[in-house]
Design an enzyme around this catalytic site. Sequence first.
Site, PDB file in Angstrom:
ATOM      1  N   ASP A  65       0.698  -1.251   0.454  1.00 30.48           N
ATOM      2  CA  ASP A  65       0.613  -0.440   0.119  1.00 30.48           C
ATOM      3  C   ASP A  65       1.320   1.671   0.064  1.00 30.48           C
ATOM      4  O   ASP A  65       1.898   1.079  -0.038  1.00 30.48           O
ATOM      5  CB  ASP A  65      -0.456   0.097   0.994  1.00 30.48           C
ATOM      6  N   ASN A 134      -7.628  -2.592  14.598  1.00 30.11           N
ATOM      7  CA  ASN A 134      -8.548  -3.277  13.973  1.00 30.11           C
ATOM      8  C   ASN A 134      -8.791  -3.973  12.802  1.00 30.11           C
ATOM      9  O   ASN A 134     -10.165  -4.231  12.587  1.00 30.11           O
ATOM     10  CB  ASN A 134      -9.895  -1.473  13.656  1.00 30.11           C
ATOM     11  N   HIS A 136      -7.558  -4.711  10.222  1.00 29.90           N
ATOM     12  CA  HIS A 136      -6.822  -4.648   8.953  1.00 29.90           C
ATOM     13  C   HIS A 136      -6.113  -5.679   8.785  1.00 29.90           C
ATOM     14  O   HIS A 136      -4.877  -5.698   9.292  1.00 29.90           O
ATOM     15  CB  HIS A 136      -7.219  -2.555   8.415  1.00 29.90           C
TER      16      HIS A 136
HETATM   17  P1  PGA Z   1       1.845  -1.925  12.972  1.00 33.43           P
HETATM   18  O1  PGA Z   1       0.815  -2.005  11.736  1.00 33.43           O
HETATM   19  O2  PGA Z   1       2.917  -0.650  12.162  1.00 33.43           O
HETATM   20  O3  PGA Z   1       2.187  -2.318  14.090  1.00 33.43           O
HETATM   21  O4  PGA Z   1       3.333  -3.487  11.352  1.00 33.43           O
HETATM   22  C1  PGA Z   1       0.382  -3.690  11.168  1.00 33.43           C
HETATM   23  C2  PGA Z   1      -0.662  -2.670  10.233  1.00 33.43           C
HETATM   24  O5  PGA Z   1      -1.296  -1.538  11.146  1.00 33.43           O
HETATM   25  O6  PGA Z   1      -1.321  -3.549   9.329  1.00 33.43           O
END
Ligand code: PGA
Length: 241
Positions: A65, A134, A136
């Site tokens: 992304d 959440n 995601h």
């Molecule tokens: P992170 O979160 O920054 O804790 O690795 C992963 C995510 O939000 O997909």
Amino acid sequence: MKVTVVDDDIFATIAATALLAGLPSGGPTLGVATGGTPMRVYAELASRSRRGEVDLSGATVVALDEYVGLDADDPRSYAAYVRTRIADPLGIPSPNVHVPQGDSADPVAAAEAFEQQIAEAAGVDVQIAGIGSNGHLAFNEPGSALDSTTRVVELSEQTRHDNARFFGGRVEDVPRRAITQGLATIGRARSILLLAAGSAKADALAAALCGPVDAAVPASVLQRHADVTVIADRAAWSRMA
Ligand code: PGA
């Protein structure tokens, strides 16, 4: 699904070893997540590379992304993250690095072009993924269709809040939109390495792995994938007992 629950101090070593074990030799394609959790795994890969223990210079790297509105030179962009933490330290040349174009004048077209690029490529061998607090997966926020493809999405308030730490703590500076690979796109990877660390991920991880497969918890789609390895620290795993 294979699961390894580890102490925090060996998280990066175990994850890097699992990742390398899943990559074919030659020119593998590595799907990379760009959150806080995998940073230390990339640092571990970089030090193994510096010591001459691994050679990933022939790899292709595909990001999940990118924020809409950030150009590749913005240090907060995922393009910059991939370049500085992954591609440069591993000696992967820029033509082999693919990140959605966040600063495109037409983000919808940029998302479609990225989906096309992935479809035309040889396919991701190992996809590193994180999970949002959440639930995601990449920037597929709750409510994302399980058969979604790469597209422009609105980020949830929770995600913008969680990611404010990468924007000097200012939620208002976190972009409101992103281009993300869809859940179906991610599901095409041959294998998935899901990394989860910290108690903030515990509820989401339990819901994703043990709850119903449902758009309300996008990461639950991983239950349908034939080759998923989960590496979690004890805090992230704490709701599974
Ligand atoms: P992170 O979160 O920054 O804790 O690795 C992963 C995510 O939000 O997909």
